[in-house]
Design an enzyme around this catalytic site. Structure first.
Site, PDB file in Angstrom:
ATOM      1  CB  ILE A 103      13.603  19.353  13.146  1.00 18.21           C
ATOM      2  CG1 ILE A 103      12.316  19.957  13.738  1.00 18.21           C
ATOM      3  CG2 ILE A 103      14.732  19.450  14.163  1.00 18.21           C
ATOM      4  CD1 ILE A 103      11.785  19.219  14.945  1.00 18.21           C
ATOM      5  CG  ASP A 148      17.178   1.785   6.064  1.00 17.37           C
ATOM      6  OD1 ASP A 148      17.033   2.345   7.164  1.00 17.37           O
ATOM      7  OD2 ASP A 148      16.587   0.727   5.768  1.00 17.37           O
ATOM      8  CG  ASN A 178      -6.769  -0.392  18.386  1.00 17.07           C
ATOM      9  OD1 ASN A 178      -7.396  -1.403  18.691  1.00 17.07           O
ATOM     10  ND2 ASN A 178      -7.240   0.828  18.584  1.00 17.07           N
ATOM     11  CE1 TYR A 187       8.602  10.241  17.696  1.00 15.15           C
ATOM     12  CE2 TYR A 187       7.560  11.346  19.555  1.00 15.15           C
ATOM     13  CZ  TYR A 187       8.423  11.377  18.471  1.00 15.15           C
ATOM     14  OH  TYR A 187       9.104  12.534  18.170  1.00 15.15           O
TER      15      TYR A 187
END
Length: 452
Positions: free
Chosen positions: A221, A263, A301, A358
């Site tokens: 994208i 970064d 988890n 997310y």
């Protein structure tokens, strides 16, 4: 990306088989190509309102064939249904019931745009009937998006208090929603809250003279975004992690732009982007926060490394860079009119199993967007977010087949979107023609059932 089912459906045999079985029949969408007209064919404008009169004038000036009454049997490319001025739910009937028969006359990849005033405006806070009427158009438009056929879309243009459709931001929104640029946008709403913005001198190159920074630009994208901004006239700066340096250079060099290996979670990331723009281009007008990562795991988890890395890249980096770009010592580079777009996701709207980190990060993008909007407005700029749904990328190609097919088909257009669809929405939102839209999130998801 390859969509075998979509290819099969496009064949004569595929049409017969899927039709007989009642299976989805996605069609090739009308997407923007440089030089093409705004919309090909006749557009019906419904309503006897100021917005309807303005729509007729704007579209006629753009070379579109416009009619005010439906002719039985005549093919239509689109409909603009104007509901401005409604004060009670009963007042929706006249235009809505004119719109119904017109839908049968729409061609492939047709566009329907409803125009109405903001249900959340303080002027109707104490007027239940008026607010009910305006909110009714929201429900009508969303339902209409699910009724459209053959690649057609239905979206709403929401006018803020005192904003006429002739305002640059409103006129720009109407052009976007009718054009091929909005191919994978359906059942959504573009709020135009102010009369700000301007009409680009060249609608084919609305970003001429601008300098645009895109993070995560090396592939997918991000690569589509930076290429689209360059196509629209911007000088581009691609940013990505050092490990993607070769891929980034390959993308940017083709566009005549510059690359910055960086970064974005580094404390000085914003300062380094500013310095690059200062020394190489002399200015920075546009920022697209596209860089993002996933580290999926059920929350039961989830470990700290997965959680923290996703929030750091997807949300915290945007906050830190925006703070740097809006600092006083950045004014020699940024100046007035900065336009920012952040990448959110439908996962941040509806949630998604195994993506609590997310979804939190992408919901955070929407939150920081609305909170930062007033700061940008003070400086003549805007910040908005785009929330993609299922987009055909290298990442989604790795999803198991059955899950991938569900993702593709569970939207009103019954197919996955392309990176270009996301890029077109962003290119619109960073243009001066979108200057009246600030703090909004636009979904590019084909009206996905998830977060519809």
């Amino acid at each position: 990306m390859n969509d075998p089912y979509g290819s099969f459906v496009s064949s004569a045999l595929g049409k017969r088989v899927t039709g007989a079985l009642g299976l989805p029949q996605p069609v090739e969408l009308r997407r923007y190509e440089p030089g093409q007209p705004l919309i090909t064919g006749t557009v019906l404008v419904l309503g006897a309102t100021p917005a309807a009169d303005a729509a007729r004038g704007l579209l006629t000036a753009a070379g579109v064939q416009v009619v005010s009454e439906r002719a039985e049997g005549a093919r239509l490319a689109g409909v603009v249904a104007c509901f401005d001025g409604v004060r009670a739910p009963s007042e929706l009937s006249a235009v809505a019931l004119e719109l119904g028969p017109a839908l049968r006359q729409l061609g492939s990849s047709a566009r329907v745009v409803t125009v109405f005033e903001d249900p959340e405006d303080p002027s109707v806070a104490a007027d239940p009937a008026a607010r009910a009427a305006r909110q009714g158009v929201v429900g009508l438009t969303r339902s209409l998006g699910k009724e459209m056929r053959r690649g057609g879309t239905a979206n709403g243009l929401i006018l803020g208090s005192g904003v006429p459709l002739t305002a640059p931001g409103a006129a720009g929104a109407l052009r976007f929603l009718l054009s091929g640029r909005s191919a994978f946008v359906s059942g959504q709403f573009l709020p135009v809250t102010t009369a700000d913005g301007s009409t680009p001198a060249d609608l084919a190159r609305p970003l001429e003279g601008k300098v645009a920074v895109v993070t995560g630009a090396a592939r997918g994208i991000g690569a589509a975004i930076i290429a689209t901004l360059a196509r629209d006239g911007a000088r581009v700066v691609g940013v990505d992690v050092p490990a993607a340096g070769d891929a980034l250079a390959g993308v940017v060099n083709k566009l005549g732009g510059t690359a910055l290996a960086l970064d974005i979670t580094a404390p000085d990331a914003g300062a380094r982007i500013l310095e690059h723009c200062r020394t190489r281009h002399g200015r920075m007008d546009i920022v697209v926060h596209n860089a993002g990562i996933t580290r999926d795991k059920l929350l039961a988890n989830m470990d700290a490394a997965r959680w923290d890395s996703v929030l750091a890249v997807n949300t915290s980096s945007q906050l830190a860079m925006n703070a740097a770009f809006l600092a006083e010592d950045a004014r020699d580079v940024v100046g007035e009119g900065l336009r920012i777009v952040g990448l959110a996701s439908t996962s941040g709207i509806a949630g998604n199993r195994g993506q609590t980190n997310y979804a939190a990060s992408k919901a955070g993008v929407m939150g920081l967007t609305s909170a930062t909007a007033p700061m940008l407005a003070e400086r003549g700029g805007t910040i908005n977010a785009v929330a993609p749904g299922f987009i055909e990328t290298e990442m989604t190609a790795k999803i198991p087949l059955a899950t991938r097919e569900l993702g593709r088909r569970l939207n009103s257009l019954q197919q996955g979107g392309r990176p270009q669809d996301v890029a077109e929405a962003i290119a619109y939102l960073v243009s001066d023609g979108a200057g009246g839209t600030n703090g909004a999130t636009l979904r590019v998801c084909g009206q996905a059932i998830m977060g519809a």
